[in-house]
Write an enzyme that holds these catalytic residues in place. Structure first.
Site, PDB file in Angstrom:
ATOM      1  N   MET B   1       1.077  -1.426  -0.326  1.00  0.00           N
ATOM      2  CA  MET B   1       0.005   0.012  -0.683  1.00  0.00           C
ATOM      3  C   MET B   1       1.271   1.183   0.056  1.00  0.00           C
ATOM      4  SD  MET B   1      -3.822   0.313   2.027  1.00  0.00           S
ATOM      5  CE  MET B   1      -4.959  -0.506   1.382  1.00  0.00           C
ATOM      6  N   CYS B   2       0.939   1.475   1.421  1.00  0.00           N
ATOM      7  CA  CYS B   2       1.269   3.075   1.544  1.00  0.00           C
ATOM      8  C   CYS B   2       0.026   4.912   1.294  1.00  0.00           C
ATOM      9  CB  CYS B   2       3.020   3.843  -0.100  1.00  0.00           C
ATOM     10  SG  CYS B   2       3.659   2.791  -0.529  1.00  0.00           S
ATOM     11  N   GLY B   3       0.063   5.481   1.398  1.00  0.00           N
ATOM     12  CA  GLY B   3      -0.480   6.529   1.572  1.00  0.00           C
ATOM     13  C   GLY B   3       0.744   8.177   0.778  1.00  0.00           C
ATOM     14  N   ARG B  32      -2.629   3.047   5.706  1.00  0.00           N
ATOM     15  CA  ARG B  32      -2.126   2.633   4.063  1.00  0.00           C
ATOM     16  C   ARG B  32      -0.599   2.513   4.663  1.00  0.00           C
ATOM     17  NH1 ARG B  32      -5.644   3.200  -0.257  1.00  0.00           N
ATOM     18  NH2 ARG B  32      -3.420   3.153  -1.355  1.00  0.00           N
TER      19      ARG B  32
END
Lengths: 230, 298
Positions: B1-3, B32
């Site tokens: 994920m990651c934001g 995230r």
């Protein structure tokens, strides 16, 4: 009709969803309002009774997923996977919807007033979807059954590897996917389209302004000429 | 994920509160990206011949006072040092190349995060709230910023692997997604003399754009080359001295949502991070199309 309001700034979403999953006899006929949705995921998923839930703002991922019987209105936009695997009922998004709207939906009606993102109606299994705006690429990929109405344009690869779903597009199609072709609209299809336009608030839109697309059925059976492709 | 989060403030009076406006955005992306976080903030430019160096020490007990004295003594140069626990911003008019060489020789344990006239970079492991608290993100002032919350999927969880990455002065990039050809890109770029600090796929994308711009591309042309050569899923948000730029991969695999308001432009992976911005109800909220470039200038 009773109206009960929940504020997601004050009440955890899990509690709200659990309440909405309660005994149908106690819920039928009631309407609910969800304030401050603020993009939370999984709002009003798995409903299975005759309720009307209004989400007063933008919803996050999977809103109204797996819906049965209930009517869910989202007054803002919806994140990925709105009404995914819906079985029946009505889901109405007044803003835009992100990717994979109505993915694998079996039944019911999904209305999106704005645009829908990529892969709208992917693997559609029998639901009806009406999009007031345009849809992104790869929409109706492997759509098996149901009806998909697009008032605007469609992106690349529309209806790739489609089975028996019907697609109606009023605008331009950037490109068709493998085995998807233009169909002549017969009386039965025209009636389906007319009814869906009426149900989704587009009574003034003429069914004649749409082009119908469907499966050329060339991928249904193995062709020995294609053996080298595997 | 990651934001990812980005904020560009158009309203002059709100620029003093950019940190405060951004904080709920970054924290909103915790699910995230709970393992590391980072932020590039573009503030008031330093004098023409001066540069700011963002330095990361790794430990809280690093002796910044001694570092400052050693710097001034051995380079015979004026310096201003603003330490925050394991991090400091060094401002000096000394030649950037000489400063870099001096740092490598005398303080190899220090990680140079960025060089520029406006941009400071902070990044570390920890939840977004912990990292924001460590460096007082809430107090940031400036025109625009680029932030990231990381959930590592392809390389280690270390401060150096956290985003943003830089490619040149006052230029940074954050990434949500994963690249499948990062190793071959890295080998190709190393042959062109581009140096790498980590095995991170985002760094490969960042160095690719750095290389293209070194070869004379403007950002748009560099990104068009990126569409041809970066294989994988990505939403990339870039910060330059006067702009934010955003692209999504042609398949739109990774999300982004934009809010354009008279006072600001805000970008995030999800609406959750935009919900608490002032007067968001009157902002134009939309999803960027895949394979298109969006640029907002201050």
């Amino acid at each position: 009709m009773d109206n009960i309001s929940f504020d997601l700034d004050k009440k955890p979403l899990r509690e709200v969803n659990q309440l909405l999953h309660g005994d149908a006899a106690g819920l039928n006929g009631k309407s609910f309002t969800i304030e401050n949705p603020n993009g939370a995921h999984s709002i009003a998923v798995g409903l299975k009774s005759d309720v009307h839930v209004t989400i007063k703002g933008h919803a996050g991922y999977y809103a109204a997923g797996m819906n049965q019987i209930a009517k869910v209105t989202i007054e803002g936009s919806a994140g990925s996977g709105v009404a995914e695997n819906m079985m029946s009922g009505v889901v109405h998004v007044k803003g835009f919807a992100s990717n994979a709207a109505g993915a694998t939906a079996n039944g019911g009606l999904l209305i999106i007033d704005g645009d829908a993102g990529l892969r709208c109606a992917i693997a559609l299994k029998g639901a009806d979807i009406v999009v007031g705006g345009s849809v992104g690429s790869f929409s109706a990929f492997m759509a098996q059954a149901g009806n998909f109405v697009i008032l605007g344009d469609a992106g690349e690869g529309l209806g790739d590897s489609i089975y028996e779903a019907k697609i109606f597009v009023r605008g331009k199609v950037k490109s068709l996917g493998a085995d998807c072709e233009v169909k002549t609209m017969d009386a039965e299809s025209k009636k389906i389209l007319t009814d869906l336009l009426a149900k989704s608030g587009h009574v003034d839109v003429k069914p004649e302004s749409f082009t119908q697309y469907g499966s050329a059925r060339t991928l249904y059976h193995f062709h020995v000429d294609n053996a080298g492709a595997y | 994920m990651c934001g990812i989060v980005g904020l560009l403030v158009k309203n002059q009076t709100m620029r003093d509160n950019i940190g405060e406006l951004m904080l709920p955005m970054l924290i909103g992306m915790t699910e995230r990206g709970p393992d590391s976080a980072g932020m590039a903030i573009f503030g008031t430019p330093v004098a023409n011949d001066a540069r700011k160096f963002s330095l990361y020490a790794g430990t809280d007990d690093f002796d910044w006072k001694q570092f400052e004295q050693a710097f001034e003594k051995s380079l015979n140069a004026q310096a201003k040092l603003e330490p925050k626990t394991n991090h400091a911003v060094l401002t000096t008019s000394h030649s950037p190349e000489k400063v870099k060489t001096w740092l490598k020789t005398h303080y190899p344990q220090l990680h140079l995060l960025s060089v520029g006239q406006l941009m400071d970079i902070y990044k570390d492991i920890g939840t977004p709230a912990q990292v924001a608290d460590r460096y007082d993100f809430e107090k940031f002032k400036g025109t625009h910023l680029v932030g990231h919350t990381r959930m590592a999927t392809e390389s280690a969880v270390t401060p150096a692997h956290a985003h943003p990455f830089t490619a040149g002065e006052d230029w940074c990039l954050v990434h949500n997604g994963s690249l499948s050809n990062a190793n071959s890109l890295r080998r190709k770029l190393q042959k062109e003399g581009i140096e790498f600090e980590t095995d991170n796929d985002t760094e490969a994308a960042c160095r690719f754009l750095q290389w293209r711009m070194r070869e004379g591309d403007d950002l748009e042309t560099a990104l068009n080359h990126g569409f041809d050569e970066l294989d994988g899923f990505y939403t990339l948000l870039m910060g330059t001295k006067n702009a934010l730029a955003l692209v999504r991969d042609p398949f739109g695999c990774k999300p982004a949502i934009i809010a354009e308001h008279d006072d600001y432009v805000a970008i995030a992976s999800e609406f959750r991070s935009l919900a608490h911005l002032p007067d968001i109800k009157n902002a134009k909220v939309f999803e960027p199309s895949p394979k298109e470039m969006y640029v907002w200038t201050i």
